[in-house]
Motif scaffolding. Structure first.
Motif, PDB file in Angstrom:
ATOM      1  N   LYS A  66       0.844  -1.205   0.000  1.00 41.16           N
ATOM      2  CA  LYS A  66       0.000   0.000   0.000  1.00 41.16           C
ATOM      3  C   LYS A  66       0.874   1.249   0.000  1.00 41.16           C
ATOM      4  CE  LYS A  66      -3.963  -1.986   2.376  1.00 41.16           C
ATOM      5  NZ  LYS A  66      -4.353  -2.321   3.755  1.00 41.16           N
ATOM      6  N   ALA A 122       1.275   3.890  -3.132  1.00 39.99           N
ATOM      7  CA  ALA A 122       0.934   5.296  -2.867  1.00 39.99           C
ATOM      8  C   ALA A 122       2.087   6.218  -3.258  1.00 39.99           C
ATOM      9  CB  ALA A 122       0.579   5.478  -1.390  1.00 39.99           C
ATOM     10  N   ALA A 139       2.187   6.450  -7.058  1.00 39.98           N
ATOM     11  CA  ALA A 139       0.951   6.884  -7.730  1.00 39.98           C
ATOM     12  C   ALA A 139       1.104   8.202  -8.504  1.00 39.98           C
ATOM     13  CB  ALA A 139      -0.189   6.986  -6.711  1.00 39.98           C
TER      14      ALA A 139
END
Ligand SMILES: [Zn+2]
Length: 295
Positions: free
Chosen positions: A174, A178, A181
């Motif tokens: 995660k 992130a 991204a």
């Protein structure tokens, strides 16, 4: 540990040999203190080309399990070592032979007739698949199942270790996703085709390679085409591995006003990276720092 269980190893810890440090690192995550794991290739070496040493033979002779990347990554150096080890367990098809490629998502599987005539070192598909955490998870599960089979008395322990690894990896992923991204869809060039799984997972678009074909060193004509393509498509980053010559990558980066991103393709690529988690931490931090320079 119960010595008589499963398909057999000497009483005590399961002695795991792997071809690469990535596999050994994942084996340790799952096996804990019930195994020992050691790798043949070091993370700072090109895993396609490893110089066989007598010490490898001694280790293979004593191994209960040999885990390989497969897809012919190790074809240049492993088969003679396996044969000369005279260890029946770790021969291809033996009870202590584990080819991790069969459990993983493999990219770039060639269509049609496969030939090595052009020097392509990826004739069965891309063997650098461990650079997607999803495949790391599949490798971990394969180790958990194999260890459970070899040491049935500790099966619950191995499956618990897998569950823990799975959760820690999901949490880490995660964070990595992130961080990457903001750079989704960025175009990059890579030296060798080491990064398709990594780039697919983290949203980068690989437009070309420094090598004209996997395993073939750069040529002047291909390098010129590469520079023109990078200029026309505004590609600034060239991802490369520490075991290739920097001369061509540096000149390409200079020509396009970009930069070489020295990434680590394996655990052990440098001293900071001793776990599978640190491998992605390092590569993603390196990339993010460079992307921030090129808006
Ligand atoms: Zn390769």
């Amino acid at each position: 540990m119960t010595a008589a269980s499963g398909i057999g190893h000497a009483a005590g810890k399961i002695n795991v040999m792997t071809t690469t440090e990535d596999l050994a690192a994942i084996a340790r995550e799952i096996g804990g203190d019930k195994i020992t794991a050691d790798s043949i290739a070091k993370g700072y070496q090109d895993p396609h080309f490893v110089e066989p040493k007598p010490s490898f033979l001694l280790k293979l002779q004593k191994a209960d399990l040999l885990a390989v990347v497969g897809l012919q990554l190790e074809i240049g150096w492993l088969p003679p070592l396996q044969t000369q080890s005279r260890n029946a367990k770790i021969q291809v098809g033996g009870p202590g032979y584990l080819d991790m490629s069969q459990f993983c998502q493999i990219l770039e599987i060639p269509q049609g007739q496969v030939t090595r005539a052009m020097g392509d070192v990826h004739p069965l598909g891309n063997p650098h698949y461990w650079l997607d955490p999803q495949n790391g998870r599949r490798i971990a599960k394969a180790f958990a199942d194999k260890f459970s089979q070899m040491d049935g008395g500790d099966a619950a322990f191995f499956q618990q270790q897998y569950a823990s690894f799975d959760k820690r990896l999901a949490d880490a992923e995660k964070g990595w996703v992130a961080k990457m991204a903001p750079y989704k869809g960025r175009k990059v060039v890579t030296y060798h085709r080491s990064w398709p799984n990594f780039c697919e997972r983290f949203g980068l678009d690989v437009v070309d390679y420094v090598e004209p074909r996997p395993g073939i060193p750069p040529t002047p004509s291909h390098t010129l085409e590469l520079i023109n393509r990078m200029k026309s498509e505004n590609v600034k980053l060239l991802l490369m591995e520490p075991y290739f010559d920097r001369k061509t990558p540096d000149s390409v980066a200079h020509a396009v006003g970009g930069e070489v991103a020295m990434l680590m393709p394996s655990v052990g690529g440098n001293k900071e990276i001793t776990t599978y988690f640190q491998l992605f931490d390092y590569d993603i931090n390196t990339l993010v720092n460079l992307f921030q320079k090129f808006k």
